[in-house]
Design a protein around this motif. Sequence first.
Motif, PDB file in Angstrom:
ATOM      1  N   ALA A  62       1.368  -1.091   0.355  1.00 22.32           N
ATOM      2  CA  ALA A  62      -0.191  -0.068   0.016  1.00 22.32           C
ATOM      3  C   ALA A  62       1.160   1.111   0.020  1.00 22.32           C
ATOM      4  CB  ALA A  62      -1.115   0.029   1.277  1.00 22.32           C
ATOM      5  N   VAL A  63       1.522   1.276   0.697  1.00 18.76           N
ATOM      6  CA  VAL A  63       2.563   2.235   1.146  1.00 18.76           C
ATOM      7  C   VAL A  63       3.490   2.683  -0.755  1.00 18.76           C
ATOM      8  CG1 VAL A  63       5.240   3.444   1.999  1.00 18.76           C
ATOM      9  CG2 VAL A  63       3.349   2.238   3.561  1.00 18.76           C
ATOM     10  N   GLY A  64       4.018   1.504  -1.105  1.00 16.38           N
ATOM     11  CA  GLY A  64       4.372   1.290  -2.456  1.00 16.38           C
ATOM     12  C   GLY A  64       3.693   2.372  -3.412  1.00 16.38           C
ATOM     13  N   ARG A  65       2.419   1.647  -3.612  1.00 17.24           N
ATOM     14  CA  ARG A  65       1.354   2.030  -4.230  1.00 17.24           C
ATOM     15  C   ARG A  65       0.905   3.154  -4.328  1.00 17.24           C
ATOM     16  NH1 ARG A  65      -4.130  -1.721  -5.839  1.00 17.24           N
ATOM     17  NH2 ARG A  65      -5.132  -0.800  -4.267  1.00 17.24           N
ATOM     18  N   ALA A  66       0.816   3.479  -2.989  1.00 17.01           N
ATOM     19  CA  ALA A  66      -0.247   5.028  -3.093  1.00 17.01           C
ATOM     20  C   ALA A  66       1.099   6.057  -3.256  1.00 17.01           C
ATOM     21  CB  ALA A  66      -0.328   5.332  -1.772  1.00 17.01           C
ATOM     22  N   SER A  67       2.039   6.197  -3.002  1.00 18.82           N
ATOM     23  CA  SER A  67       3.451   6.673  -3.318  1.00 18.82           C
ATOM     24  C   SER A  67       4.036   6.751  -4.636  1.00 18.82           C
ATOM     25  CB  SER A  67       4.315   6.839  -2.749  1.00 18.82           C
ATOM     26  OG  SER A  67       4.676   5.796  -3.039  1.00 18.82           O
ATOM     27  N   HIS A  68       3.964   5.509  -5.515  1.00 17.00           N
ATOM     28  CA  HIS A  68       4.480   5.702  -6.699  1.00 17.00           C
ATOM     29  C   HIS A  68       6.385   6.278  -6.325  1.00 17.00           C
ATOM     30  CE1 HIS A  68       0.362   5.330  -8.948  1.00 17.00           C
ATOM     31  NE2 HIS A  68       1.405   4.282  -8.340  1.00 17.00           N
ATOM     32  N   LYS A  69       6.578   5.438  -5.602  1.00 21.17           N
ATOM     33  CA  LYS A  69       7.985   6.137  -4.805  1.00 21.17           C
ATOM     34  C   LYS A  69       8.159   4.643  -4.648  1.00 21.17           C
ATOM     35  CE  LYS A  69       7.424  10.214  -5.988  1.00 21.17           C
ATOM     36  NZ  LYS A  69       8.326  11.320  -6.313  1.00 21.17           N
ATOM     37  N   SER A  70      10.009   4.769  -4.734  1.00 20.23           N
ATOM     38  CA  SER A  70      10.808   3.747  -4.150  1.00 20.23           C
ATOM     39  C   SER A  70      11.125   3.840  -3.288  1.00 20.23           C
ATOM     40  CB  SER A  70      12.795   3.824  -4.344  1.00 20.23           C
ATOM     41  OG  SER A  70      13.258   4.919  -3.871  1.00 20.23           O
ATOM     42  N   PRO A  71      10.929   2.757  -1.770  1.00 13.77           N
ATOM     43  CA  PRO A  71      11.309   3.006  -0.472  1.00 13.77           C
ATOM     44  C   PRO A  71      11.665   4.066   0.253  1.00 13.77           C
ATOM     45  CG  PRO A  71      11.191   0.647  -1.540  1.00 13.77           C
ATOM     46  CD  PRO A  71      11.409   1.524  -1.967  1.00 13.77           C
ATOM     47  N   VAL A  72      12.906   4.494  -0.311  1.00 11.58           N
ATOM     48  CA  VAL A  72      13.994   5.531  -0.006  1.00 11.58           C
ATOM     49  C   VAL A  72      12.807   7.041   0.458  1.00 11.58           C
ATOM     50  CG1 VAL A  72      15.487   6.148  -1.237  1.00 11.58           C
ATOM     51  CG2 VAL A  72      16.410   6.341   1.040  1.00 11.58           C
ATOM     52  N   ARG A  73      11.870   7.539  -0.798  1.00 10.15           N
ATOM     53  CA  ARG A  73      11.154   8.442  -0.891  1.00 10.15           C
ATOM     54  C   ARG A  73       9.905   8.147  -0.618  1.00 10.15           C
ATOM     55  NH1 ARG A  73      15.147  12.134  -0.877  1.00 10.15           N
ATOM     56  NH2 ARG A  73      16.099  12.498  -2.703  1.00 10.15           N
ATOM     57  N   ALA A  74       9.160   6.875  -0.376  1.00  9.92           N
ATOM     58  CA  ALA A  74       7.817   6.583  -0.536  1.00  9.92           C
ATOM     59  C   ALA A  74       7.345   7.622   0.792  1.00  9.92           C
ATOM     60  CB  ALA A  74       7.482   5.499   0.067  1.00  9.92           C
ATOM     61  N   TYR A  75       7.881   7.192   1.728  1.00  7.61           N
ATOM     62  CA  TYR A  75       7.486   8.163   3.103  1.00  7.61           C
ATOM     63  C   TYR A  75       7.528   8.766   3.305  1.00  7.61           C
ATOM     64  CZ  TYR A  75       8.490   3.647   5.787  1.00  7.61           C
ATOM     65  OH  TYR A  75       8.863   3.065   6.869  1.00  7.61           O
ATOM     66  N   GLN A  76       8.239  10.099   1.937  1.00  9.71           N
ATOM     67  CA  GLN A  76       8.325  11.361   1.516  1.00  9.71           C
ATOM     68  C   GLN A  76       7.077  11.906   1.257  1.00  9.71           C
ATOM     69  OE1 GLN A  76      12.006  11.769   0.187  1.00  9.71           O
ATOM     70  NE2 GLN A  76      12.851  12.995   1.828  1.00  9.71           N
ATOM     71  N   ALA A  77       5.875  11.667   0.477  1.00  6.05           N
ATOM     72  CA  ALA A  77       5.291  11.826  -0.376  1.00  6.05           C
ATOM     73  C   ALA A  77       4.406  11.845   0.254  1.00  6.05           C
ATOM     74  CB  ALA A  77       5.351  10.522  -1.643  1.00  6.05           C
ATOM     75  N   LEU A  78       3.561  10.374   1.899  1.00  5.64           N
ATOM     76  CA  LEU A  78       3.310  10.193   1.801  1.00  5.64           C
ATOM     77  C   LEU A  78       2.914  11.124   3.652  1.00  5.64           C
ATOM     78  CD1 LEU A  78       1.961   6.158   1.645  1.00  5.64           C
ATOM     79  CD2 LEU A  78       1.283   8.348   0.294  1.00  5.64           C
ATOM     80  N   GLU A  79       3.759  11.245   3.988  1.00  9.13           N
ATOM     81  CA  GLU A  79       3.930  11.448   5.649  1.00  9.13           C
ATOM     82  C   GLU A  79       3.202  13.472   5.481  1.00  9.13           C
ATOM     83  OE1 GLU A  79       7.831  11.728   6.915  1.00  9.13           O
ATOM     84  OE2 GLU A  79       8.625  13.052   5.621  1.00  9.13           O
ATOM     85  N   LYS A  80       3.461  13.514   7.357  1.00  8.21           N
ATOM     86  CA  LYS A  80       2.493  14.419   7.012  1.00  8.21           C
ATOM     87  C   LYS A  80       3.943  15.991   7.225  1.00  8.21           C
ATOM     88  CE  LYS A  80      -1.125  13.200   9.585  1.00  8.21           C
ATOM     89  NZ  LYS A  80      -1.565  11.910   9.396  1.00  8.21           N
TER      90      LYS A  80
END
Length: 456
Positions: A62-80
């Motif tokens: 879910a984190v990968g699909r929602a962000s469309h980013k690699s793990p190193v950038r995924a959190y930045q796309a989703l976090e507040k």
Amino acid sequence: MEREKLKSRLGFILLSAGCAIGIGNVWKFPYMAGQGGGGAFVLFYLLFLVILGLPIMSMEFAVGRASHKSPVRAYQALEKPGQKWHIHGYFTLIGCYLLMMFYTTVAGWMLHYFYMTAAGKLSGLDAGQVADAFTEMLASPLIMGFWMVVVVVFGIFVCARGLQNGLEKVTKGMMIALLVIMVVLAVNSLFMPGAKEGLRFYLVPDFGRMKEVGVVNTLVGAMNQAFFTLSLGVGAMAIFGSYIGKEHALLGESVRVVVLDTFVALTSGLIIFPACFTYGVDQTSGPSLIFITLPNIFANMSMGRLWGSLFFLFMAFAALSTVLAVFENIICCGMELTGWSRQKSSLVNLFLIIALSLPCVLGYNVWAWDGFAIFGGAVLDLEDFLVSNLFLPLGSLVYLLFCVTRYGWGWDNYKKEVNTGDGLKVRDWMRGYLTYGLPLIVLFIFVFGLYDKFIA
């Protein structure tokens, strides 16, 4: 730059399963099942896969699909704004490098033994000579270094060709071949004279044997194996989530991956136990089972060279499927962190991973040191400890808390993403367990792993 996509749903499932399916499925699962009461262990293992592995896998997807980013950038796309979850993204990359620092060498062992068996170099050897062949391999940095480089060059070459034309195409072929070879080997084992006794030992619950090992030890062993077999916590699943569309709900996709992973684990027992009981050898000898016990069996059985070659080819495919999946993660993280092309990130990582893998190769010979005894005896054991006991459980805990707490991405966002598409859905009644129960179980696995290593 538009994000690459996988060509097919089958490609996604086989890639994810290939990442989860590794050598631990083959040499660790049958050993632990046999020791822990056969069918009783298998039953608890399946239960823990459902209540532990499935939810966390769906979260990584879910984190990968929602962000469309690699793990190193995924959190930045989703976090507040202002949150620090993205720090874990860098640890996922470190964890992937650590895993490849020893996994490339072990994959090389499989290729070396495939070559040795296929070329007939183990034929006609007695038990002592077969054991000596393994010792000679470990003592030779040139042999291990050669096969490690072969693994790295192959993996980087495949990934450099692109997601669809390289990684997806090769992994699909390799995984289908792996599954076919496994079925052929299992059918052959079922016709061995000791098949009946072997299957009884493996599949019939024996609570007496379970009590000998300890009921708690068996439960914890099943829990650990269910958790670690899926390679969760270092973003290896999140990367494939970032490559797929929204047509299918992610809990159902996770079930398919877990079923494939479990099929390989269970079938490996069907291959190994009948052979062990037919030839009267110890079936609980862990890694030495693969490189000493089984080659002895193949050396003495009818058409042993063929069956041995197929077995080590299957083992090589199991190892290489994980190598390819993690290489893809590393290369994609490199592309997003630096802006490099896929080819440049691949080339840089070719030399970097070879250099990082050398300590594991040399740790059995030139750099052998008694100080590694606490971890198991070699550089590989230290690297394996760091990945298995620190990066995987703590990484899984971070993904879990990010998805279920209001301090992270949050339950509502996770539920919306994981349930988008057709298929099995996450329900609100699961929220209490996923928010409070599952984090405690993961913490227990982490603490018990350290206790078992250093205190027990």
